[in-house]
Write a protein that holds these residues in place. Structure first.
Motif, PDB file in Angstrom:
ATOM      1  N   THR A  66     -10.543  68.447  51.681  1.00 34.77           N
ATOM      2  CA  THR A  66     -10.546  69.690  50.912  1.00 34.77           C
ATOM      3  C   THR A  66     -11.018  70.838  51.791  1.00 34.77           C
TER       4      THR A  66
ATOM      5  N   SER B 198      -9.439  76.568  46.621  1.00 29.41           N
ATOM      6  CA  SER B 198      -9.415  75.398  47.515  1.00 29.41           C
ATOM      7  C   SER B 198      -8.026  74.790  47.608  1.00 29.41           C
TER       8      SER B 198
ATOM      9  N   THR C 244     -11.754  75.155  51.625  1.00 29.53           N
ATOM     10  CA  THR C 244     -11.966  76.256  50.685  1.00 29.53           C
ATOM     11  C   THR C 244     -11.512  77.579  51.286  1.00 29.53           C
TER      12      THR C 244
END
Length: 927
Positions: A419, A614, A421
């Motif tokens: 992930t 994200s 952001t």
């Protein structure tokens, strides 16, 4: 001791394989007796027999054995019995092969004259080559055994010379506080091992060659690496993996207690965070930064220093090149390696020994892998390919044993999911832009081209999130909340950089170490961001006010980023450590985009603030990464206390990796307890006749919450000792608690048992468990309050790894069924993927729906398995939801629970049965 035959020529291996096939087949001759520290139970004997058979046949095994049945000891004794037998069999087969070939070569001399001399010569030469190969293999095994005997006999380790500074340190610091000792060690490391500033030369990548040249260099490097590895002989070994270091340490202690504790070489692996003893490296918060610092220190240590006539000149040269790591010393590491191979040690003991001997535990453990028979390591090292290869782990011909494997599918998905952001992307773009502006004139054309391409990709990603790369993410608005799922190809196309070769970008990042250079640049020039902001302010004629606003945005952005990372760290995300530059982490996201289109998805999450948006790569097909483990290893065993439902493992992990059903062995054993030590009950309704329907739409009904309160209150008066009650979520637990508080039910409960709630902070778990245990111990002496009740959450801190044995868990209550949020975009995408790629089950259910139900039942199984931890233990398990009365649910419970599960339509008979169960146990105890 015998060694592995993996490192010999292919011709010899083929010959030995054909020879063994003609010998008596031993793979079905499972030993009758297994060494065990005590008289093994029948289920333990059968477990070891099936494990031995699976390893001998090279199968993939799925083993289920409830906690409390001696699973760890069964794994140890069964696997090590096979390993020792296999080592002896290797030696016998090799000796027999040499004898047969010698006899065959002798017979060639008297061959009939029907063959011409050329044919005779060719036949004789071929047999002689085979004989030489077998003898060479035997010599290597003998040399390896000699080395192992030498290590085994070594009782005294070489004492190294200590300089006066260290002697003084040891004397003065013996009685000092731990923090003072750490500070002093840090100062010593700074004096001895820290690099001096070499200017900006080390921040600029070397000239990057053409792709063809790089490719040829890679091939050459690969060949050299392989040749280097071939020089090290590896013995056949067992790789044991588990989830946490505490579980690994427990397994090591079990080996010590087993009959094999005195003659088995056991090695524990870990990351630098666990094994590093250099205070300069340890103080870094990011694992990536620790890795870079460690490699830099090695590089400085390995730099060649010409001998000078003057000792002062040598000292100055060393100071200029950097001192290297104090603990990376070949002689000391060899001594430490001998020690950890002759003494079974866990991570903490290895670190302690490393400090005492002034040797690096991290590299010593990796250098010791070839001679170890059992290697104990965390999941991620074996599951992540690049980490596995970097650690020097060879799977070929060896056994992989994965314990606590009930969440293996989710673990693999988590290891390969990344992930990033909006805050990370804007920060990386800003930093790399500053770097490019500062070193533009010094960067070669190829380097500049790739840096520009990385900047372009970062810019595309920021725009895709709805922002601008040249504006601080903390001040940007990204619009309304939105979640969107795309395939990898869709994402690349819509984001606008599908024309860029990400494989070349990743290759450049790896060879040039651009993220490391960028991090060094920010470390040496921390005010560069302000300087660049000032230049932009001047260019745009923003004036003093604008410039101050720009600085304020930078500070707020940094604070926002740090706060977000702290929040993620609280959630357990190892990647969310505070980093000076996020580019290294973003490279992992680039790598995920090179996955096959069908194997992954990109989840876009937009929020009002750009910095909180994200992009997440979600792995759909864990088999694509686990296939290497299954195909390379001789045998793979996945084991756990509750492995149900097993069909999901076979479909998504084994069959999807082209492992046929003929290679899979399943074994599930019952519990060591007698059947009358467990009372499992599915309750359909409460005392007021209200159905126990805890579905999402009904579970907040006041009447239902009152009914639940009455049930728990009545049960508290029947069940002695501790009662553990599991709820589907923290929110629902709080809702029920507050309702009981308002309605007065909580007051009634407190008169019977003291109430504890699962804490939200991990640091408080031990304290709560301690108080819970004390309350139960106090109540055993009599009084109005009898025991305690612990309110927990499924999937929380107390649903795994916590043992509620004896009076700590005489009863376990499961409130409702903990289904995950069906509206989650990630879950919906996973279900759609399964529906598209896997067949329906034998009952005609879609695989996506089966997966959804399995997620729930795996969580249930882990929670209710907290009770009954040994042969004499007893408890009751209450499943409070009418859905537990369905046959399809019962079949997904552990067999030792499911076969004893009673379904109660009415409340009265259920309470009477529970009361009778504990009256019987009380009577047994008195007798």
């Amino acid at each position: 001791m015998a060694g592995s035959m993996d490192d010999f020529d292919e011709e010899g291996d083929d010959l030995l394989a054909s020879f063994v096939e003609n010998k008596d087949d031993l793979q079905n001759n499972v030993p009758v007796d297994f060494p065990f520290p005590f008289e093994a139970y029948d289920i333990q004997k059968k477990f070891m027999e099936n494990l031995y058979l699976s390893l001998d046949k090279g199968q993939v095994g799925i083993f289920e054995s409830p906690t409390g049945t001696g699973k760890s000891l069964s794994l140890i004794c069964g696997a090590l019995k096979w390993l020792k037998d296999y080592q002896e069999k290797q030696k016998r087969d090799l000796e027999a092969l040499i004898a047969e070939e010698e006899k065959s070569c002798t017979s060639c001399d008297g061959v009939s004259g029907e063959l011409d001399w050329i044919t005779q010569f060719a036949v004789k030469k071929e047999k002689q080559e085979k004989l030489d190969s077998a003898k060479q293999k035997q010599q290597k095994l003998e040399k390896q055994e000699s080395r192992l005997l030498e290590i085994g006999k070594q009782k005294q380790y070489r004492k190294r010379k200590r300089d006066p500074l260290e002697e003084e340190f040891e004397e003065l610091m013996k009685e000092a506080a731990p923090d003072v000792q750490a500070a002093y060690r840090e100062e010593i490391d700074k004096v001895k091992g820290q690099e001096v500033d070499q200017g900006d030369d080390d921040l600029v990548p070397e000239d990057y060659h053409s792709d063809e040249e790089v490719k040829s260099e890679d091939v050459s490097d690969s060949e050299n690496s392989e040749n280097s590895e071939e020089e090290v002989d590896h013995v056949t070994k067992i790789y044991y993996c588990s989830r946490t270091h505490s579980q690994l340490a427990q397994f090591v202690r079990e080996i010590v207690k087993s009959p094999y504790g005195s003659n088995t070489r056991v090695l524990t692996l870990g990351s630098r965070q666990n094994l590093c003893v250099n205070e300069t490296v340890k103080k870094l918060k990011s694992l990536s930064l620790m890795n870079d610092m460690c490699l830099d220190l090695q590089k400085n240590k390995s730099k060649k220093i010409d001998r000078e006539p003057s000792g002062e000149a040598v000292r100055k040269r060393r100071e200029k090149n950097g001192g290297g790591c104090l603990y990376y010393r070949q002689e000391m590491m060899e001594d430490l390696g001998n020690r950890i191979l002759t003494e079974i040690t866990d991570v903490e003991q290895i670190v302690k020994a490393g400090r005492q001997m002034k040797a690096c535990p991290y590299y010593t453990s990796r250098l010791s892998i070839p001679l170890a028979e059992v290697v104990v390591l965390p999941y991620n090292i074996i599951l992540h390919k690049s980490t596995r290869e970097a650690s020097g782990i060879r799977l070929e011909g060896n056994v992989v044993l994965i314990d606590e494997a009930h969440n293996l599918l989710e673990t693999i998905n988590s290891v390969y999911s990344v992930t990033v952001t909006g805050a990370q992307l804007t920060k990386a773009h800003s930093q790399l832009s500053q770097y490019e502006q500062r070193f533009r004139s010094r960067l070669k054309a190829k380097n500049l081209l790739y840096v520009k391409q990385i900047l372009y990709i970062l810019n595309c990603l920021v725009r895709f999130l709805g922002g601008r790369a040249d504006i601080n993410g903390a001040k940007q608005s990204a619009g309304k909340y939105e979640t969107k799922v795309l395939t990898v190809n869709q994402f690349l196309s819509e984001s606008g950089f599908d024309n860029i070769n990400l494989f070349k970008i990743l290759q450049y990042c790896r060879k040039s170490q651009i993220s490391k250079k960028l991090n060094g640049f920010l470390e040496k020039h921390p005010n560069s961001e302000v300087s660049v902001a000032a230049e932009k302010a001047k260019e745009k004629n923003m004036g003093v006010a604008g410039f101050l606003e720009e600085i304020t945005q930078n500070v707020e952005s940094s604070a926002s980023m740090e706060e977000m990372q702290k929040t993620n760290a609280y959630k357990g995300n190892e990647e969310s450590v505070v980093m000076r530059s996020p580019l290294m982490h973003i490279e992992g996201f680039f790598a995920s985009l090179t996955s096959a289109d069908k194997d992954g998805r990109i989840v876009l999450t937009k929020q009002p603030l750009m910095s909180n948006c994200s992009l997440k790569f979600l792995l759909m097909n864990p088999a694509v990464h686990f296939k290497d483990v299954l195909t390379q290893a001789r045998s793979v065993i996945v084991a756990g206390g509750t492995m149900q439902p097993i069909d999901e493992f076979k479909q998504q992990l084994f069959f999807a990796a082209d492992i046929g059903p003929e290679r899979i062995l399943e074994y599930s054993c019952g519990h060591v307890i007698a059947s009358d030590h467990l009372f499992a009950l599915a309750m359909k309704s409460g005392p007021m006749g209200i159905d126990l329907d805890f579905t999402f739409g009904s579970r907040e009904n006041s009447a239902l919450l009152n009914e639940l309160g009455l049930i728990v209150s009545n049960i508290c008066g029947i069940i002695p000792g501790g009662l553990v009650c599991f709820f589907p979520s923290y929110d629902y637990q709080n809702l029920v608690y507050q309702h009981w508080q308002k309605s007065g039910i909580l007051t009634k409960l407190e008169r019977k048992k003291r109430i504890f709630q699962e804490p939200k902070l991990s640091s408080q778990v031990e304290h709560v468990l301690g108080e819970y245990s004390k309350s139960i111990q106090k109540s055993s002496g009599g009084g109005s309050v009898s025991g305690a009740i612990l309110l927990c959450v499924v999937g929380g801190k107390m649903s795994e790894g916590i043992n509620f044995s004896d009076d700590l868990g005489r009863g376990v209550i499961m409130v409702g069924m903990p289904y995950p949020n069906i509206k989650s975009p990630e879950l919906q995408e996973k279900m759609q993927y399964l529906n598209s790629n896997f067949p329906r089950d034998k009952n005609g259910h879609l695989p996506g729906q089966v997966h959804y139900e399995n997620l729930c039942m795996k969580a249930v199984n882990q929670s209710i398995g907290r009770a009954i931890r040994h042969r004499e233990d007893y408890a009751t398990i209450l499943l409070l939801d009418k859905r537990y009365c369905k046959e399809s649910v019962r079949t997904k419970l552990p067999s030792w629970i499911g076969k004893n599960l009673q379904k109660m339509e009415k409340y009265g008979p259920a309470v009477a049965a529970i009361s009778q169960f504990f009256r019987g146990k009380k009577s047994d105890t008195m007798n």
